[in-house]
Write a protein that holds these residues in place. Structure first.
Motif, PDB file in Angstrom:
ATOM      1  N   THR A 229      12.415  -5.780  13.737  1.00 37.36           N
ATOM      2  CA  THR A 229      12.620  -5.841  12.284  1.00 37.36           C
ATOM      3  C   THR A 229      12.074  -7.151  11.720  1.00 37.36           C
ATOM      4  O   THR A 229      11.385  -7.166  10.693  1.00 37.36           O
ATOM      5  CB  THR A 229      14.125  -5.730  11.941  1.00 37.36           C
ATOM      6  OG1 THR A 229      14.637  -4.519  12.488  1.00 37.36           O
ATOM      7  CG2 THR A 229      14.346  -5.745  10.438  1.00 37.36           C
ATOM      8  N   GLY A 233       8.949  -7.613   9.279  1.00 38.30           N
ATOM      9  CA  GLY A 233       9.224  -8.292   8.013  1.00 38.30           C
ATOM     10  C   GLY A 233       8.236  -9.409   7.741  1.00 38.30           C
ATOM     11  O   GLY A 233       7.788  -9.601   6.595  1.00 38.30           O
ATOM     12  N   GLU A 236       5.042  -8.265   6.188  1.00 41.20           N
ATOM     13  CA  GLU A 236       5.092  -7.950   4.759  1.00 41.20           C
ATOM     14  C   GLU A 236       4.938  -9.178   3.858  1.00 41.20           C
ATOM     15  O   GLU A 236       4.546  -9.044   2.703  1.00 41.20           O
ATOM     16  CB  GLU A 236       6.411  -7.238   4.430  1.00 41.20           C
ATOM     17  CG  GLU A 236       6.539  -5.868   5.096  1.00 41.20           C
ATOM     18  CD  GLU A 236       7.531  -4.971   4.390  1.00 41.20           C
ATOM     19  OE1 GLU A 236       7.873  -5.263   3.225  1.00 41.20           O
ATOM     20  OE2 GLU A 236       7.961  -3.978   5.006  1.00 41.20           O
ATOM     21  N   ASN A 297      20.464  -4.947  15.686  1.00 39.29           N
ATOM     22  CA  ASN A 297      20.604  -3.515  15.400  1.00 39.29           C
ATOM     23  C   ASN A 297      22.084  -3.167  15.540  1.00 39.29           C
ATOM     24  O   ASN A 297      22.761  -3.655  16.457  1.00 39.29           O
ATOM     25  CB  ASN A 297      19.797  -2.682  16.389  1.00 39.29           C
ATOM     26  CG  ASN A 297      18.308  -2.905  16.253  1.00 39.29           C
ATOM     27  OD1 ASN A 297      17.837  -3.435  15.254  1.00 39.29           O
ATOM     28  ND2 ASN A 297      17.556  -2.505  17.264  1.00 39.29           N
ATOM     29  N   SER A 323      21.737  -9.390  10.008  1.00 38.91           N
ATOM     30  CA  SER A 323      21.838  -7.973   9.676  1.00 38.91           C
ATOM     31  C   SER A 323      23.278  -7.630   9.315  1.00 38.91           C
ATOM     32  O   SER A 323      24.194  -8.439   9.506  1.00 38.91           O
ATOM     33  CB  SER A 323      21.378  -7.117  10.856  1.00 38.91           C
ATOM     34  OG  SER A 323      22.367  -7.140  11.883  1.00 38.91           O
ATOM     35  N   HIS A 341      20.899  -8.680   5.479  1.00 36.73           N
ATOM     36  CA  HIS A 341      19.928  -7.607   5.259  1.00 36.73           C
ATOM     37  C   HIS A 341      20.377  -6.350   5.982  1.00 36.73           C
ATOM     38  O   HIS A 341      21.165  -6.415   6.938  1.00 36.73           O
ATOM     39  CB  HIS A 341      18.524  -8.033   5.730  1.00 36.73           C
ATOM     40  CG  HIS A 341      18.412  -8.185   7.222  1.00 36.73           C
ATOM     41  ND1 HIS A 341      18.098  -7.139   8.070  1.00 36.73           N
ATOM     42  CD2 HIS A 341      18.565  -9.278   8.026  1.00 36.73           C
ATOM     43  CE1 HIS A 341      18.064  -7.569   9.321  1.00 36.73           C
ATOM     44  NE2 HIS A 341      18.345  -8.858   9.323  1.00 36.73           N
ATOM     45  N   GLU A 342      19.895  -5.224   5.545  1.00 31.60           N
ATOM     46  CA  GLU A 342      20.210  -3.965   6.207  1.00 31.60           C
ATOM     47  C   GLU A 342      19.520  -3.923   7.565  1.00 31.60           C
ATOM     48  O   GLU A 342      18.353  -4.289   7.690  1.00 31.60           O
ATOM     49  CB  GLU A 342      19.754  -2.781   5.351  1.00 31.60           C
ATOM     50  CG  GLU A 342      20.150  -1.438   5.934  1.00 31.60           C
ATOM     51  CD  GLU A 342      19.672  -0.272   5.084  1.00 31.60           C
ATOM     52  OE1 GLU A 342      20.175   0.848   5.273  1.00 31.60           O
ATOM     53  OE2 GLU A 342      18.763  -0.476   4.254  1.00 31.60           O
ATOM     54  N   GLU A 343      20.270  -3.491   8.578  1.00 30.08           N
ATOM     55  CA  GLU A 343      19.689  -3.428   9.924  1.00 30.08           C
ATOM     56  C   GLU A 343      18.452  -2.533   9.945  1.00 30.08           C
ATOM     57  O   GLU A 343      18.371  -1.528   9.235  1.00 30.08           O
ATOM     58  CB  GLU A 343      20.722  -2.887  10.930  1.00 30.08           C
ATOM     59  CG  GLU A 343      21.261  -1.513  10.585  1.00 30.08           C
ATOM     60  CD  GLU A 343      21.259  -0.540  11.763  1.00 30.08           C
ATOM     61  OE1 GLU A 343      20.963  -0.948  12.891  1.00 30.08           O
ATOM     62  OE2 GLU A 343      21.546   0.648  11.524  1.00 30.08           O
ATOM     63  N   LYS A 344      17.474  -2.919  10.747  1.00 33.05           N
ATOM     64  CA  LYS A 344      16.232  -2.153  10.963  1.00 33.05           C
ATOM     65  C   LYS A 344      15.402  -1.975   9.697  1.00 33.05           C
ATOM     66  O   LYS A 344      14.494  -1.142   9.667  1.00 33.05           O
ATOM     67  CB  LYS A 344      16.528  -0.781  11.584  1.00 33.05           C
ATOM     68  CG  LYS A 344      17.220  -0.843  12.936  1.00 33.05           C
ATOM     69  CD  LYS A 344      17.459   0.553  13.487  1.00 33.05           C
ATOM     70  CE  LYS A 344      18.206   0.502  14.813  1.00 33.05           C
ATOM     71  NZ  LYS A 344      18.496   1.859  15.332  1.00 33.05           N
ATOM     72  N   ASN A 345      15.735  -2.712   8.640  1.00 31.45           N
ATOM     73  CA  ASN A 345      15.025  -2.570   7.368  1.00 31.45           C
ATOM     74  C   ASN A 345      14.139  -3.803   7.164  1.00 31.45           C
ATOM     75  O   ASN A 345      14.573  -4.837   6.649  1.00 31.45           O
ATOM     76  CB  ASN A 345      16.035  -2.428   6.217  1.00 31.45           C
ATOM     77  CG  ASN A 345      15.372  -2.091   4.898  1.00 31.45           C
ATOM     78  OD1 ASN A 345      14.213  -2.447   4.662  1.00 31.45           O
ATOM     79  ND2 ASN A 345      16.107  -1.413   4.021  1.00 31.45           N
ATOM     80  N   ALA A 347      11.663  -4.289   5.148  1.00 30.98           N
ATOM     81  CA  ALA A 347      11.423  -4.619   3.739  1.00 30.98           C
ATOM     82  C   ALA A 347      12.566  -5.463   3.181  1.00 30.98           C
ATOM     83  O   ALA A 347      12.337  -6.434   2.434  1.00 30.98           O
ATOM     84  CB  ALA A 347      11.246  -3.348   2.923  1.00 30.98           C
ATOM     85  N   ASP A 348      13.795  -5.112   3.534  1.00 32.06           N
ATOM     86  CA  ASP A 348      14.953  -5.876   3.070  1.00 32.06           C
ATOM     87  C   ASP A 348      14.978  -7.255   3.721  1.00 32.06           C
ATOM     88  O   ASP A 348      15.291  -8.258   3.074  1.00 32.06           O
ATOM     89  CB  ASP A 348      16.246  -5.112   3.380  1.00 32.06           C
ATOM     90  CG  ASP A 348      17.448  -5.678   2.633  1.00 32.06           C
ATOM     91  OD1 ASP A 348      17.265  -6.191   1.514  1.00 32.06           O
ATOM     92  OD2 ASP A 348      18.566  -5.626   3.184  1.00 32.06           O
TER      93      ASP A 348
END
Length: 395
Positions: A229, A233, A236, A297, A323, A341-345, A347-348
């Motif tokens: 993740t 990230g 991005e 995760n 996370s 942040h949201e796990e495995k996200n 973008a977040d």
């Protein structure tokens, strides 16, 4: 009391084992540590007043440990060694670190009938799901995690006291295993003051990351820790933060997956794999960082435990990005020491990194909150009091 700690791996290093032993010694107990060696280490050594007793092991025994609750061979082999340890050192109370060797200890203790403290560092049946040998033949088919969980429940019931590392883990055990309210004791993973008071800054590390915006990860790098993740990230936002560096200090057999992802995303200039480093260098890595991360995760284990790295990060005043694994989310939001942040996200994750990058004042405020929490409320000398009280009650 003459306390016999049982650890079925090398020592050192194991910060939790060492911290607990030192604290018990400071309280007047003697601590003898049973551990294993796979080489030519001394069979006996005094480390910080811990009387370390090493027993020879080998690769076959190591492999049999994965089958501890499929076949009895590992427990029978270890039983003989534990009996020798208990007898030779006139042990008066036993402290078992995790459940892999627990059956061997219970077998051995039939001769002695000593009080037993079971120290659960992890929810091992849940952690094992992610071990590489559990993902393929033959481990996937011959190792029963249901049996490990049943054994864990049996050992909790048989022990005089049980120690766990987070309130969430305490709650999970009490809801799953019907035991008395006072049987399970919370002794969280925190750090000793020496970690942040007595360290030398590495000029090599400082120079290497000077003028970089460093996102730091310390510790085990298994893919379940969420580093894919973080890598995605970075992809991005690397064009928005020209000097960004994700620095990964640690290792695992799954590092090939992480390195392949870095190569695939063409991030070789933005991600450094430092491998495992001596703990004495951790403060230097933290000092050079701008953000420290724990992108776990989510799973049953990660939701009920938080890693020592969180307190290491906070002790030196760094803002965290973690996370939403339950335990660490609750801790960081309560202390206001970082963002979630949201796990495995990815973008977040990237969005939160960008926010922290742009707002230096926010980074400083979050870092100060974490630093104050660790140094004033959550150091080992404070959180270890329950451990001392536990042994006073046994005595």
């Amino acid at each position: 009391m003459r306390i016999g700690m049982i650890l079925d791996k090398n020592f050192p290093p194991d910060p939790r084992v060492e911290n607990e032993a030192i604290e018990l010694i400071k309280s007047g107990h003697e601590v003898f540590l049973f551990c294993l060696t796979y080489g030519n280490e001394s069979s006996e050594e005094l480390i910080n007043e811990i009387k370390v007793k090493r027993y020879q092991s080998n690769k076959l025994e190591y492999k049999l440990s994965a089958l501890a609750y499929t076949l009895p061979f590992y427990s029978l082999i270890m039983k003989r060694k534990v009996v020798n340890f208990l007898r030779r050192n006139a042990i008066e109370a036993i402290h078992i670190h995790d459940i892999r060797i627990a059956e061997a200890v219970f077998f051995a203790n039939k001769k002695f009938q000593l009080p037993i403290v079971l120290d659960l560092h992890d929810n091992m049946p849940e952690v094992m799901k992610f071990y590489p040998h559990m993902q393929k033949f033959p481990g996937k088919y011959i190792i029963s995690l249901k049996r490990w969980k049943k054994k864990e429940e049996a050992f909790v019931k048989q022990s005089d006291k049980v120690i766990t590392v987070s309130q969430e883990f305490v709650n999970e055990l009490k809801s799953r295993i019907k035991v008395s309210e006072d049987k399970i004791v919370l002794v969280p993973n925190t750090i000793r003051k020496t970690f942040y008071e007595k360290y030398a800054v590495s000029e090599r590390i400082k120079k290497k990351y000077d003028h970089k915006f460093v996102i730091l990860y310390l510790g085990d790098t298994h893919t379940r820790r969420g580093l894919l993740t973080a890598i995605e990230g970075v992809k991005e936002i690397k064009d928005k933060i020209a000097n960004i560096k994700l620095v990964i200090v640690g290792k695992n057999t799954t590092d090939t997956i992480l390195k392949a992802k870095v190569k695939e995303l063409k991030l070789e200039e933005n991600v450094d794999f430092e491998g495992w480093q001596d703990v004495s260098l951790f403060p230097s890595y933290i000092e050079t960082s701008d953000i420290c991360i724990s992108p776990l995760n989510r799973n049953v284990q990660h939701d009920v435990a938080y890693a020592n790295k969180l307190f290491q990060y906070m002790s030196l005043g760094k803002p965290l990005l973690v996370s939403n694994a339950t335990a660490q989310k609750k801790l960081i939001e309560k202390v206001k020491a970082g963002l979630v942040h949201e796990e495995k996200n990815a973008a977040d994750f990237a969005k939160k990194v960008l926010l922290l990058y742009k707002e230096e004042e926010l980074r400083e405020r979050l870092g100060k909150n974490g630093k104050a929490f660790v140094r004033n409320e959550f150091t080992w000398d404070k959180t270890s009091k329950e451990l001392i009280n536990l042994y006073n009650s046994l005595n």
